[in-house]
Design a protein around this motif. Structure first.
Motif, short mmCIF file in Angstrom:
data_model
loop_
_atom_site.label_atom_id
_atom_site.label_comp_id
_atom_site.label_asym_id
_atom_site.label_seq_id
_atom_site.Cartn_x
_atom_site.Cartn_y
_atom_site.Cartn_z
N GLU A 1 38.66 31.38 47.17
CA GLU A 1 37.97 30.66 46.09
C GLU A 1 38.83 29.50 45.62
O GLU A 1 40.03 29.66 45.38
CB GLU A 1 37.75 31.59 44.90
CG GLU A 1 36.63 32.59 45.06
CD GLU A 1 36.42 33.33 43.74
OE1 GLU A 1 37.41 33.90 43.22
OE2 GLU A 1 35.29 33.32 43.23
N ASN A 2 38.20 28.35 45.42
CA ASN A 2 39.00 27.22 44.94
C ASN A 2 39.17 27.26 43.42
O ASN A 2 38.70 28.18 42.75
CB ASN A 2 38.41 25.89 45.45
CG ASN A 2 37.08 25.55 44.81
OD1 ASN A 2 36.71 26.08 43.76
ND2 ASN A 2 36.33 24.65 45.44
N PHE B 1 37.92 25.46 40.96
CA PHE B 1 36.68 25.43 40.18
C PHE B 1 35.97 26.79 40.22
O PHE B 1 35.49 27.28 39.19
CB PHE B 1 35.75 24.34 40.71
CG PHE B 1 34.42 24.31 40.00
CD1 PHE B 1 34.33 23.83 38.70
CD2 PHE B 1 33.27 24.77 40.63
CE1 PHE B 1 33.10 23.82 38.03
CE2 PHE B 1 32.05 24.76 39.97
CZ PHE B 1 31.96 24.27 38.68
N GLN B 2 35.92 27.40 41.39
CA GLN B 2 35.25 28.70 41.51
C GLN B 2 35.96 29.77 40.69
O GLN B 2 35.33 30.60 40.04
CB GLN B 2 35.16 29.10 42.99
CG GLN B 2 34.22 28.21 43.80
CD GLN B 2 34.41 28.34 45.31
OE1 GLN B 2 35.51 28.63 45.80
NE2 GLN B 2 33.33 28.12 46.04
N ARG B 3 37.28 29.77 40.73
CA ARG B 3 38.03 30.77 39.96
C ARG B 3 37.86 30.56 38.46
O ARG B 3 37.73 31.51 37.69
CB ARG B 3 39.52 30.74 40.33
CG ARG B 3 39.81 31.10 41.78
CD ARG B 3 41.27 31.45 42.00
NE ARG B 3 42.21 30.50 41.44
CZ ARG B 3 42.60 29.37 42.04
NH1 ARG B 3 42.12 29.04 43.22
NH2 ARG B 3 43.46 28.58 41.45
N THR B 4 37.85 29.29 38.04
CA THR B 4 37.68 29.01 36.61
C THR B 4 36.27 29.37 36.17
O THR B 4 36.07 29.91 35.08
CB THR B 4 38.00 27.52 36.29
OG1 THR B 4 39.21 27.15 36.96
CG2 THR B 4 38.18 27.32 34.80
N SER B 5 35.28 29.11 37.03
CA SER B 5 33.91 29.55 36.74
C SER B 5 33.88 31.07 36.58
O SER B 5 33.20 31.60 35.69
CB SER B 5 32.95 29.14 37.87
OG SER B 5 32.89 27.73 37.97
N GLY B 6 34.62 31.76 37.43
CA GLY B 6 34.69 33.21 37.34
C GLY B 6 35.31 33.67 36.03
O GLY B 6 34.88 34.67 35.45
N GLY C 1 30.75 32.75 35.17
CA GLY C 1 29.71 31.87 35.67
C GLY C 1 28.96 31.10 34.60
O GLY C 1 28.07 30.30 34.91
N LYS D 1 31.55 19.66 33.58
CA LYS D 1 31.22 21.08 33.56
C LYS D 1 32.07 21.74 32.48
O LYS D 1 33.29 21.50 32.43
CB LYS D 1 31.56 21.72 34.91
CG LYS D 1 31.05 20.96 36.12
CD LYS D 1 29.70 21.44 36.55
CE LYS D 1 29.36 20.86 37.92
NZ LYS D 1 27.92 20.98 38.21
N ASN E 1 36.66 20.00 38.72
CA ASN E 1 35.75 20.29 39.83
C ASN E 1 36.04 19.29 40.95
O ASN E 1 35.25 18.40 41.23
CB ASN E 1 34.30 20.17 39.32
CG ASN E 1 33.28 20.52 40.39
OD1 ASN E 1 33.60 21.22 41.35
ND2 ASN E 1 32.07 20.02 40.22
N ASP F 1 37.30 20.18 44.21
CA ASP F 1 37.46 20.79 45.53
C ASP F 1 38.94 20.91 45.90
O ASP F 1 39.38 20.46 46.96
CB ASP F 1 36.69 19.97 46.58
CG ASP F 1 36.60 20.68 47.93
OD1 ASP F 1 36.76 21.92 47.95
OD2 ASP F 1 36.36 19.99 48.94
#
Lengths: 189, 189
Positions: free
Chosen positions: B108-109, B111-116, B120, B130, B140, B142
């Motif tokens: 997970e990059n 952004f994905q980890r921070t979204s987690g 979400g 975002k 965000n 990448d």
């Protein structure tokens, strides 16, 4: 010529980022220094998000290269530790031999926060180390952060300020930031 | 003379820290380089824990000053972000113009980890950013980490490796570490 200070910290992520950066910049000027803030420069568009991120990295490094010192906000961010971008920047400035100072708006030190991460389930093992249930050791050096950060500042004769801000003012309370400015002014004013 | 690489990462906190550092050192030697690991030197006692921590900071900085480059393990540690000590060290080495490379054992990059971190609950606000429910913006771009870390490596022509390690081997899987060594060997071997 006024000394220039790079104002590192997670303020750039705040809903009121511009206001906070402006407030810190104004306070820095009031102490006779020139503030350099990430977010001050308009970054030109790039074909991809990734390339845009690289441009911000270049601009921020250039700002650090031009600065005489750094005041780093190490208040825990999205977890128990300082923002890793700010940690990178503090290391960058330490390596350049710049004037370094750091602060946190949380009174609990690094060991206490890490103990909290393990809900206090910390035991001393046969090797004399404090460890969490996952076996990972905890640094227990009476420091506000990981020893590389706290030690990097203190060993250079830098200044570290701690202030117990109220939870709602965790990222906006400037008491400890101002303490850093006062220290810089007393040494380099 | 073999190039010397500082092996930065949270391995020093592992229950089997010595074994992991030895394994990384052996692999580094197998690629023709000299490893320099935090934890390799016995630190002499100090009167207080705090002073002991400062001594470790001095020894680790000295190791970095002697190294030609760094391989930094940015695998998330006690949260969604890299170990802040490692982040500091990566910044320190970037500022010195050393050979830089980094890896993560999580696919997970950033952004994905921070979204987690926000489960979400991330929305785009009027300013095009975002943001989480706390109003804080998410990077965000990448990138595997905060743009200062990822950008600092990539902009210097450094190498970044990502490998999805199994959860139980998060801090022991050396696939991505070896990818960094292969890259260094191809460029500087």
């Amino acid at each position: 010529m006024a000394l220039k200070f790079y104002l590192a910290g997670p303020e750039v992520f705040l809903p009121n980022a511009r206001d906070m950066l402006d407030a810190k910049a104004a306070m820095t000027r009031a102490y006779g220094f020139e503030p350099i803030c990430p977010g001050d420069v308009t970054i030109e568009p790039a074909p991809t998000l990734h390339e845009f991120g690289l441009k911000i990295s270049a601009v921020d490094e250039d700002m650090m290269n031009r600065a005489d010192g750094v005041i780093a906000n190490l208040t825990p961010f999205r977890g128990i530790a300082a923002d890793v971008g700010t940690a990178f920047e503090l290391g960058y400035m330490c390596a350049q031999g710049k004037i370094v100072s750091a602060y946190t708006n949380v009174a609990e030190n690094h060991f206490q926060r890490t103990s909290g991460f393990y809900n206090g389930e910390v035991r001393e093992t046969a090797d004399g180390r404090k460890r969490g249930p996952d076996g990972m050791s905890l640094e227990n050096f009476d420091m506000i952060e990981n020893l590389m950060l706290h030690g990097g500042v203190e060993r250079r004769g830098g200044f570290i300020a701690t202030h117990a801000a109220s939870p709602e003012a965790l990222y906006t309370d400037l008491t400890a930031f101002e303490a850093c400015l006062k220290w810089v002014a007393s040494r380099h004013g």
